[in-house]
Structures are given as structure tokens and as C-alpha cells.
Design a protein around this motif. Structure first.
Motif, PDB file in Angstrom:
ATOM      1  N   MET A 145       0.853  -1.193   0.000  1.00 14.86           N
ATOM      2  CA  MET A 145       0.000   0.000   0.000  1.00 14.86           C
ATOM      3  C   MET A 145       0.889   1.243   0.000  1.00 14.86           C
ATOM      4  SD  MET A 145      -3.141   1.364   0.254  1.00 14.86           S
ATOM      5  CE  MET A 145      -4.154  -0.033   0.642  1.00 14.86           C
ATOM      6  N   SER A 146       0.592   2.170  -0.862  1.00  9.16           N
ATOM      7  CA  SER A 146       1.360   3.411  -0.954  1.00  9.16           C
ATOM      8  C   SER A 146       1.101   4.297   0.252  1.00  9.16           C
ATOM      9  CB  SER A 146       0.959   4.177  -2.210  1.00  9.16           C
ATOM     10  OG  SER A 146       1.240   3.412  -3.338  1.00  9.16           O
ATOM     11  N   ARG A 147       2.088   5.093   0.556  1.00 10.00           N
ATOM     12  CA  ARG A 147       1.958   6.041   1.657  1.00 10.00           C
ATOM     13  C   ARG A 147       1.123   7.231   1.193  1.00 10.00           C
ATOM     14  NH1 ARG A 147       7.484   8.090   3.490  1.00 10.00           N
ATOM     15  NH2 ARG A 147       6.326   8.769   5.313  1.00 10.00           N
ATOM     16  N   VAL A 148       0.220   7.678   2.074  1.00  9.53           N
ATOM     17  CA  VAL A 148      -0.521   8.923   1.845  1.00  9.53           C
ATOM     18  C   VAL A 148      -0.292   9.790   3.072  1.00  9.53           C
ATOM     19  CG1 VAL A 148      -2.741  10.012   1.408  1.00  9.53           C
ATOM     20  CG2 VAL A 148      -2.258   7.759   0.433  1.00  9.53           C
ATOM     21  N   LEU A 149       0.148  10.999   2.818  1.00  9.99           N
ATOM     22  CA  LEU A 149       0.417  11.950   3.892  1.00  9.99           C
ATOM     23  C   LEU A 149      -0.453  13.172   3.702  1.00  9.99           C
ATOM     24  CD1 LEU A 149       3.418  10.798   2.672  1.00  9.99           C
ATOM     25  CD2 LEU A 149       4.011  11.551   4.952  1.00  9.99           C
ATOM     26  N   VAL A 150      -0.675  13.886   4.781  1.00 12.32           N
ATOM     27  CA  VAL A 150      -1.400  15.151   4.697  1.00 12.32           C
ATOM     28  C   VAL A 150      -0.462  16.267   5.145  1.00 12.32           C
ATOM     29  CG1 VAL A 150      -3.660  14.091   5.054  1.00 12.32           C
ATOM     30  CG2 VAL A 150      -2.417  14.984   7.027  1.00 12.32           C
ATOM     31  N   LEU A 151      -0.625  17.416   4.520  1.00  7.27           N
ATOM     32  CA  LEU A 151       0.182  18.588   4.822  1.00  7.27           C
ATOM     33  C   LEU A 151      -0.741  19.790   4.933  1.00  7.27           C
ATOM     34  CD1 LEU A 151       3.028  19.983   5.018  1.00  7.27           C
ATOM     35  CD2 LEU A 151       2.881  20.273   2.525  1.00  7.27           C
ATOM     36  N   ARG A 152      -0.760  20.380   6.105  1.00  9.43           N
ATOM     37  CA  ARG A 152      -1.532  21.626   6.249  1.00  9.43           C
ATOM     38  C   ARG A 152      -0.727  22.757   5.610  1.00  9.43           C
ATOM     39  NH1 ARG A 152      -2.693  25.249  11.549  1.00  9.43           N
ATOM     40  NH2 ARG A 152      -4.022  26.772  10.509  1.00  9.43           N
ATOM     41  N   HIS A 153      -1.440  23.718   5.047  1.00  5.71           N
ATOM     42  CA  HIS A 153      -0.766  24.859   4.414  1.00  5.71           C
ATOM     43  C   HIS A 153       0.113  25.600   5.425  1.00  5.71           C
ATOM     44  CE1 HIS A 153      -3.342  27.834   6.377  1.00  5.71           C
ATOM     45  NE2 HIS A 153      -4.372  27.044   6.091  1.00  5.71           N
ATOM     46  N   GLY A 154       1.107  26.291   4.900  1.00  9.03           N
ATOM     47  CA  GLY A 154       1.967  27.122   5.733  1.00  9.03           C
ATOM     48  C   GLY A 154       1.228  28.353   6.233  1.00  9.03           C
ATOM     49  N   LEU A 201     -12.740  12.048   2.116  1.00  7.37           N
ATOM     50  CA  LEU A 201     -12.532  10.609   1.919  1.00  7.37           C
ATOM     51  C   LEU A 201     -12.529  10.244   0.437  1.00  7.37           C
ATOM     52  CD1 LEU A 201     -14.643   9.085   4.815  1.00  7.37           C
ATOM     53  CD2 LEU A 201     -12.160   8.886   4.513  1.00  7.37           C
ATOM     54  N   ALA A 202     -13.365  10.910  -0.357  1.00  4.34           N
ATOM     55  CA  ALA A 202     -13.367  10.667  -1.805  1.00  4.34           C
ATOM     56  C   ALA A 202     -12.034  11.093  -2.415  1.00  4.34           C
ATOM     57  CB  ALA A 202     -14.535  11.404  -2.463  1.00  4.34           C
ATOM     58  N   ALA A 203     -11.492  12.226  -1.965  1.00  4.78           N
ATOM     59  CA  ALA A 203     -10.183  12.678  -2.443  1.00  4.78           C
ATOM     60  C   ALA A 203      -9.098  11.698  -2.024  1.00  4.78           C
ATOM     61  CB  ALA A 203      -9.879  14.077  -1.918  1.00  4.78           C
ATOM     62  N   LEU A 204      -9.194  11.183  -0.798  1.00  6.00           N
ATOM     63  CA  LEU A 204      -8.223  10.205  -0.311  1.00  6.00           C
ATOM     64  C   LEU A 204      -8.268   8.921  -1.146  1.00  6.00           C
ATOM     65  CD1 LEU A 204      -6.146   9.101   1.719  1.00  6.00           C
ATOM     66  CD2 LEU A 204      -8.084   8.538   3.224  1.00  6.00           C
ATOM     67  N   ALA A 205      -9.469   8.435  -1.438  1.00 10.76           N
ATOM     68  CA  ALA A 205      -9.600   7.209  -2.240  1.00 10.76           C
ATOM     69  C   ALA A 205      -8.970   7.396  -3.614  1.00 10.76           C
ATOM     70  CB  ALA A 205     -11.071   6.820  -2.372  1.00 10.76           C
ATOM     71  N   ASP A 206      -9.212   8.541  -4.233  1.00  9.71           N
ATOM     72  CA  ASP A 206      -8.618   8.809  -5.545  1.00  9.71           C
ATOM     73  C   ASP A 206      -7.097   8.931  -5.445  1.00  9.71           C
ATOM     74  OD1 ASP A 206     -11.103   8.702  -6.679  1.00  9.71           O
ATOM     75  OD2 ASP A 206     -11.272  10.861  -7.045  1.00  9.71           O
ATOM     76  N   ALA A 207      -6.609   9.525  -4.351  1.00  9.14           N
ATOM     77  CA  ALA A 207      -5.163   9.657  -4.158  1.00  9.14           C
ATOM     78  C   ALA A 207      -4.512   8.289  -4.020  1.00  9.14           C
ATOM     79  CB  ALA A 207      -4.872  10.507  -2.927  1.00  9.14           C
ATOM     80  N   ARG A 208      -5.161   7.401  -3.267  1.00 11.39           N
ATOM     81  CA  ARG A 208      -4.617   6.046  -3.117  1.00 11.39           C
ATOM     82  C   ARG A 208      -4.604   5.304  -4.457  1.00 11.39           C
ATOM     83  NH1 ARG A 208      -7.123   4.997   2.819  1.00 11.39           N
ATOM     84  NH2 ARG A 208      -5.183   5.365   3.951  1.00 11.39           N
TER      85      ARG A 208
END
Length: 194
Positions: free
Chosen positions: A1-10, A131-138
Motif C-alpha cells: 500500500m502506498s503512503r498517503v500523507l497530509v500537509l496543512r498549508h503554511g 474521503l473521496a479525495a483520499l480514495a482517488d489519491a490512493r
């Protein structure tokens, strides 16, 4: 499974001014971008990330997130970030352009399971689009040979996403440790059957 990370804006100009900017339009999409400090935070996050040029960045189209994604990608030598409007800031309705102190009122309503205010997007609605964005990212990561994906977005959106990805109710998003500006966190791999 690929890594998915989140980054809050600066750090953004709205953060410094202490105001809420959540409505799509010229203010959010163009005017309210990063401060010099915010750009430095985004670059430092990339340098510390351990990620390489194969990372895929997917970002909100709001200026503060898109600028963060570009700074992060530049440091990595990664491709131009992909825009995904589902990662936009949570709509704060009646609190738009008001003081950031109103967040506490919204979060208290969230935790109590009450509607947070006129025009304020519910945690369930935010969770559904995130969650839809996460699924597409994965899926994108898998189709690209397992490259890591970084979702660049806003505090509430990412707090809610991290909460539901951990199997907790969206309304309890403030139980997650607060995401600071340009803070990077990994989303645990999806559980089988989830």
C-alpha cells in the motif's frame, strides 16, 4: 500500500490577520496566500519529509494550500501539484471574514453533535469529500507504481480526514492533535474491508 500523507498549508496572511477565509472566490483563490514565513515552513517540511521527486502532490485550489504544495514540490523536484477542489477549506458560512476566535464555537457545536451555524459545512459533508479525495489519491499512487501521495489542504479538512481514517466519528475531529502550519502527517493504511 502506498503512503498517503497530509500537509496543512503554511502560515497564511489570514492566519496572521486572525480572520476566517473559507468561501471560494478571489479572496481565497488568489489574495489570501502564504506569508514569507509560510513559504519557509513549506520548504522546511519538504526538506524534512524524506520524500523524493516521485511524490505526487494533490492540493486544494485555495491560494494558501496551492502555494504550499508548489513550494513543497519545488524542494523535492516533484511534478506540478494536482488541484482537487474536494480539499478546499471547510465552509464557515456566517463566520466568513470574521475573527478566527469563532472556530472554537464551531468546534464546540461539532463535538456536541449540533449544527455549527448558518452556512457552516458539517463535519459529515467535509468527511465525505475528503474521503473521496483520499480514495482517488490512493488509486493514483497505486497506478503510479506506489509513489507516495501528499494531500495539501486546510486544518479542519485534514483534522476531519485523519479522524475518520482512524475510525472515529467526524465530529470528534478536535480530539486529534492540532495540525500546525506546514505540519506533515501520515494517514494509516486502509484497514482490510474498510
Amino acid at each position: 500500500m502506498s503512503r498517503v500523507l497530509v500537509l496543512r498549508h503554511g502560515e497564511s496572511t489570514a492566519n496572521v490577520a486572525g480572520i476566517i477565509v473559507s468561501r471560494p472566490g478571489p479572496r481565497a483563490l488568489v489574495e489570501v496566500g502564504l506569508t514569507d514565513r509560510g513559504r519557509e515552513q513549506a520548504r522546511a517540511a519538504a526538506e524534512a519529509s524524506g520524500l523524493g521527486a516521485d511524490a505526487i502532490l494533490v492540493t486544494s485550489d485555495f491560494a494558501r494550500a496551492a502555494e504550499t504544495a508548489r513550494e513543497f514540490a519545488d524542494v523535492l523536484g516533484a511534478a506540478e501539484p494536482i488541484i482537487d477542489r474536494r480539499l478546499r477549506e471547510r465552509s464557515f458560512g456566517i463566520f466568513e471574514e470574521g475573527p478566527a476566535a469563532a472556530y472554537a464555537q464551531v468546534w464546540a457545536a461539532d463535538a456536541a453533535g449540533e449544527h455549527p451555524g448558518d452556512g457552516v459545512e458539517t463535519t459529515l459533508d467535509v468527511a465525505a469529500r475528503a474521503l473521496a479525495a483520499l480514495a482517488d489519491a490512493r488509486a493514483s499512487a497505486q497506478s503510479s507504481g506506489g509513489a507516495p501521495v501528499v494531500l495539501v489542504a486546510h486544518g479542519d479538512v485534514l483534522q476531519i480526514l485523519l479522524t475518520v481514517a482512524a475510525g472515529e466519528p467526524a465530529r470528534s475531529h478536535r480530539s486529534q492533535p492540532h495540525l500546525g502550519n506546514a505540519e506533515l502527517r501520515e494517514i494509516p493504511a486502509a484497514r482490510p474491508g474498510a
